[in-house]
Scaffold this motif. Structure first.
Motif, short mmCIF file in Angstrom:
data_model
loop_
_atom_site.label_atom_id
_atom_site.label_comp_id
_atom_site.label_asym_id
_atom_site.label_seq_id
_atom_site.Cartn_x
_atom_site.Cartn_y
_atom_site.Cartn_z
N HIS A 252 0.84 -1.21 0.00
CA HIS A 252 0.00 0.00 0.00
C HIS A 252 0.87 1.26 0.00
CE1 HIS A 252 -3.29 2.71 0.70
NE2 HIS A 252 -2.75 3.11 1.85
N VAL A 253 1.89 1.29 0.85
CA VAL A 253 2.78 2.46 0.90
C VAL A 253 3.49 2.63 -0.44
CG1 VAL A 253 4.84 3.43 1.98
CG2 VAL A 253 3.07 2.35 3.39
N LEU A 254 3.95 1.54 -1.01
CA LEU A 254 4.65 1.64 -2.30
C LEU A 254 3.70 2.10 -3.41
CD1 LEU A 254 7.06 -1.42 -2.08
CD2 LEU A 254 7.56 1.01 -1.66
N SER A 255 2.42 1.76 -3.30
CA SER A 255 1.45 2.26 -4.29
C SER A 255 1.27 3.77 -4.13
CB SER A 255 0.12 1.53 -4.19
OG SER A 255 -0.62 1.94 -3.06
N LEU A 256 1.34 4.27 -2.90
CA LEU A 256 1.28 5.71 -2.68
C LEU A 256 2.51 6.40 -3.25
CD1 LEU A 256 -0.09 5.72 0.99
CD2 LEU A 256 -1.38 6.14 -1.12
N VAL A 257 3.67 5.77 -3.09
CA VAL A 257 4.89 6.31 -3.70
C VAL A 257 4.71 6.37 -5.22
CG1 VAL A 257 7.34 5.86 -4.17
CG2 VAL A 257 6.44 5.55 -1.85
N GLN A 258 4.21 5.28 -5.81
CA GLN A 258 4.03 5.22 -7.26
C GLN A 258 3.04 6.28 -7.73
OE1 GLN A 258 5.95 3.23 -9.35
NE2 GLN A 258 5.10 4.70 -10.81
N ASN A 259 1.98 6.52 -6.96
CA ASN A 259 1.02 7.58 -7.32
C ASN A 259 1.71 8.92 -7.44
OD1 ASN A 259 -1.07 5.71 -7.19
ND2 ASN A 259 -1.83 6.42 -5.20
N GLU A 260 2.64 9.20 -6.53
CA GLU A 260 3.36 10.48 -6.57
C GLU A 260 4.30 10.54 -7.77
OE1 GLU A 260 2.67 13.18 -4.56
OE2 GLU A 260 0.99 11.81 -4.20
N VAL A 261 4.98 9.43 -8.03
CA VAL A 261 5.88 9.37 -9.20
C VAL A 261 5.06 9.55 -10.48
CG1 VAL A 261 7.46 7.90 -10.50
CG2 VAL A 261 7.63 8.01 -8.00
N ASP A 262 3.91 8.88 -10.56
CA ASP A 262 3.04 9.02 -11.74
C ASP A 262 2.53 10.45 -11.90
OD1 ASP A 262 3.39 6.31 -12.16
OD2 ASP A 262 1.39 5.74 -11.44
N ALA A 263 2.42 11.18 -10.79
CA ALA A 263 1.97 12.57 -10.83
C ALA A 263 3.11 13.54 -11.15
CB ALA A 263 1.31 12.95 -9.51
#
Length: 148
Positions: A101-112
């Motif tokens: 879950h935390v890594l998905s939040l990291v990925q959301n930021e990278v995708d943004a």
């Protein structure tokens, strides 16, 4: 919590056992970092063995080894310690789920558009253990990790 205007960095901060992400909103506002977006997730409510099965926000079950350190520091009696130890188990499944879950939040930021080097994962107590695990599991170089 959104940054004031466009943000150039993100801090993903995990609370401790029984807490919530919103518990930390005041701290984030007090830092006055308008270029930083703070993401404050809340763990799923789960029965917590340490608390006799009472449901609370928890990233994972507290291990017997961790409890041993705490009970020795608190000078808990042997009977009390054994009663609590008997209910605990290591919880790799929830740790892996929470880390994902935390890594998905990291990925959301990278995708943004936020570079991974501008993303910090941090946490308090149980959230600190999760932050360290997530940073070590990220597969990319993050901006940092903070464990309180």
């Amino acid at each position: 919590e959104a940054a004031e205007g466009a943000h150039t960095a993100t801090v993903i901060f995990m609370h401790g056992l029984g807490g919530t992400g919103s518990d930390w909103e005041g701290m984030c506002r007090a830092m006055r970092l308008p270029w930083v977006k703070f993401v404050l997730p809340t763990a799923a409510r789960r029965p917590v063995a340490l608390w006799n099965g009472t449901a609370a926000p928890s990233w994972f079950q507290v291990s017997a080894g961790a409890l041993k350190v705490h009970s020795e520091a608190l000078n808990a009696g042997a009977e009390t310690s054994m009663r609590i130890y008997s209910k605990l188990r290591d919880d790799e499944e929830c740790m892996e789920e929470s880390t994902a879950h935390v890594l998905s939040l990291v990925q959301n930021e990278v995708d943004a558009g936020v570079p991974p080097e501008r993303v910090v994962v941090a946490g308090y107590s149980q959230g600190a253990a999760l932050a360290v695990n997530a940073a070590l599991s990220a597969g990319v170089r993050l901006g940092g990790v903070a464990a309180l």
